[in-house]
Design a protein around this motif. Sequence first.
Motif, short mmCIF file in Angstrom:
data_model
loop_
_atom_site.label_atom_id
_atom_site.label_comp_id
_atom_site.label_asym_id
_atom_site.label_seq_id
_atom_site.Cartn_x
_atom_site.Cartn_y
_atom_site.Cartn_z
N ARG A 135 34.90 35.49 50.00
CA ARG A 135 36.04 34.68 49.57
C ARG A 135 35.59 33.25 49.24
NH1 ARG A 135 40.09 31.29 51.74
NH2 ARG A 135 42.14 31.61 50.74
N SER A 136 34.74 32.70 50.09
CA SER A 136 34.24 31.34 49.84
C SER A 136 33.46 31.29 48.53
CB SER A 136 33.36 30.89 51.01
OG SER A 136 34.09 30.83 52.21
N TRP A 137 32.68 32.33 48.26
CA TRP A 137 31.89 32.39 47.02
C TRP A 137 32.80 32.41 45.80
CZ3 TRP A 137 31.35 35.57 42.81
CH2 TRP A 137 30.19 35.41 42.03
N TYR A 138 33.83 33.26 45.83
CA TYR A 138 34.76 33.33 44.70
C TYR A 138 35.49 32.00 44.50
CZ TYR A 138 34.41 38.28 43.49
OH TYR A 138 33.97 39.50 43.03
N ARG A 139 35.88 31.36 45.58
CA ARG A 139 36.59 30.08 45.48
C ARG A 139 35.68 29.00 44.87
NH1 ARG A 139 39.93 28.29 50.65
NH2 ARG A 139 40.63 26.78 49.08
N TYR B 159 30.55 38.21 36.76
CA TYR B 159 31.54 38.44 37.81
C TYR B 159 32.91 37.97 37.35
CZ TYR B 159 28.12 39.72 41.38
OH TYR B 159 27.15 40.38 42.10
N LYS B 160 33.94 38.71 37.74
CA LYS B 160 35.32 38.36 37.45
C LYS B 160 36.13 38.47 38.74
CE LYS B 160 34.94 40.44 32.80
NZ LYS B 160 33.60 41.02 32.96
N ILE B 161 37.28 37.84 38.77
CA ILE B 161 38.15 37.97 39.93
C ILE B 161 38.76 39.38 39.90
CG2 ILE B 161 40.21 37.12 41.10
CD1 ILE B 161 39.69 34.39 39.81
N PRO B 162 38.54 40.17 40.95
CA PRO B 162 39.06 41.55 40.94
C PRO B 162 40.58 41.58 40.94
CG PRO B 162 37.39 41.24 42.65
CD PRO B 162 37.76 39.88 42.15
N GLN B 163 41.13 42.61 40.30
CA GLN B 163 42.57 42.80 40.23
C GLN B 163 42.92 44.25 40.48
OE1 GLN B 163 43.74 41.33 36.38
NE2 GLN B 163 43.47 39.18 36.93
N GLY B 164 44.19 44.48 40.83
CA GLY B 164 44.66 45.83 41.07
C GLY B 164 44.52 46.22 42.54
N PHE C 195 43.65 44.02 45.83
CA PHE C 195 42.88 42.80 45.52
C PHE C 195 43.76 41.56 45.43
CE2 PHE C 195 39.47 45.71 44.01
CZ PHE C 195 38.43 45.17 44.74
N GLY C 196 45.04 41.73 45.19
CA GLY C 196 45.92 40.58 45.17
C GLY C 196 46.18 40.01 46.56
N LEU C 197 45.91 40.80 47.58
CA LEU C 197 46.15 40.37 48.96
C LEU C 197 44.86 39.95 49.66
CD1 LEU C 197 48.69 43.11 50.10
CD2 LEU C 197 49.19 40.77 49.39
N VAL C 198 43.78 40.71 49.42
CA VAL C 198 42.49 40.40 50.04
C VAL C 198 41.39 40.57 49.00
CG1 VAL C 198 43.14 40.99 52.41
CG2 VAL C 198 42.24 42.77 50.92
N ILE C 199 40.32 39.79 49.12
CA ILE C 199 39.24 39.86 48.14
C ILE C 199 38.31 41.03 48.42
CG2 ILE C 199 37.62 38.33 49.35
CD1 ILE C 199 38.37 38.53 45.55
N CYS C 200 38.36 41.58 49.63
CA CYS C 200 37.48 42.70 49.99
C CYS C 200 38.27 43.88 50.56
CB CYS C 200 36.43 42.25 51.01
SG CYS C 200 35.25 41.05 50.39
N PRO C 201 39.18 44.47 49.77
CA PRO C 201 39.91 45.63 50.30
C PRO C 201 38.99 46.83 50.54
CG PRO C 201 40.36 45.34 47.97
CD PRO C 201 39.61 44.12 48.42
#
Length: 272
Positions: free
Chosen positions: A250-254, A196-201, A204-210
């Motif tokens: 979001r909590s999982w990614y953090r 898993y990686k932090i999503p980008q583009g 995704f910079g505003l919300v983790i689940c667009p």
Amino acid sequence: MLPHILMRFVYPLPPSLFVSAISLISFASLTNAGFMEIKGKHMQYSKFLNVGSSSADKNIKAKKQLSSKTGMLIFYTPAFLAGLASFALFSDKGYLRFTLLRSALTIHFFKRIFEVLFIHKFSGGMDLEAAIIVSLSYFLSTVTMIYAQHLSKGLPEPLIDLKYVGILLFFMGISGSFYHHFLLSKLRSSKGDKLYKIPQGGLFGLVICPHYLFEVVGFVGVSCISQTFYALSFTFGTIFYLMGRSFATRSWYRSKFDDFPHNTKALIPYIF
């Protein structure tokens, strides 16, 4: 006052105890599922498979796991077939709203199946029980939404017609969802890459689940096309569930990434 305002936007409830009961059950069950996600009791698929389970539970569940790809096909295929079958089962010629609703639901689940087969890159597995629960939920909601729309034929039309706004929102929703699912698939450089990686583009910079955000937009569009109480209750239930799921995501990614952007929200830019 509120019921009076609401009646300007929706059909009267059809003379069906089944539809009325399912409207309440659907809203309550989805809202509860969202609350459970926040509490840490997750639907067992994707990154949340076996999260919070004991070692004994993990061993038991491992015996009842599917591949993620198979599980997601089970998610969406019955609902897609239900939408497709409705064109053969109901004629309702001249009822444009009914045709639009059936088309939207069928396109939505076709798009999800297409993504499973050709876009997503999977890791891990899926709990069989979760696959069955989600599949039944999608199937029952699709069948009920179509049936409720069929029963609304002949009832007084809503004073404010939202079906063309609904078409616009629906296509915005599925386009945005598809685009962000595509971005997620590009995070993994090869078929065997399961990290898993932090999503980008995109957003995704505003919300983790667009992709969830656009799923909400799509279902708001479906509600506007339908303008029935059942579609409205299902959409609000879906919103509350996806709020819970995105909060948990979001909590999982953090918890996994020290460099996770602090200002990135769960579902709604700048707000939640």
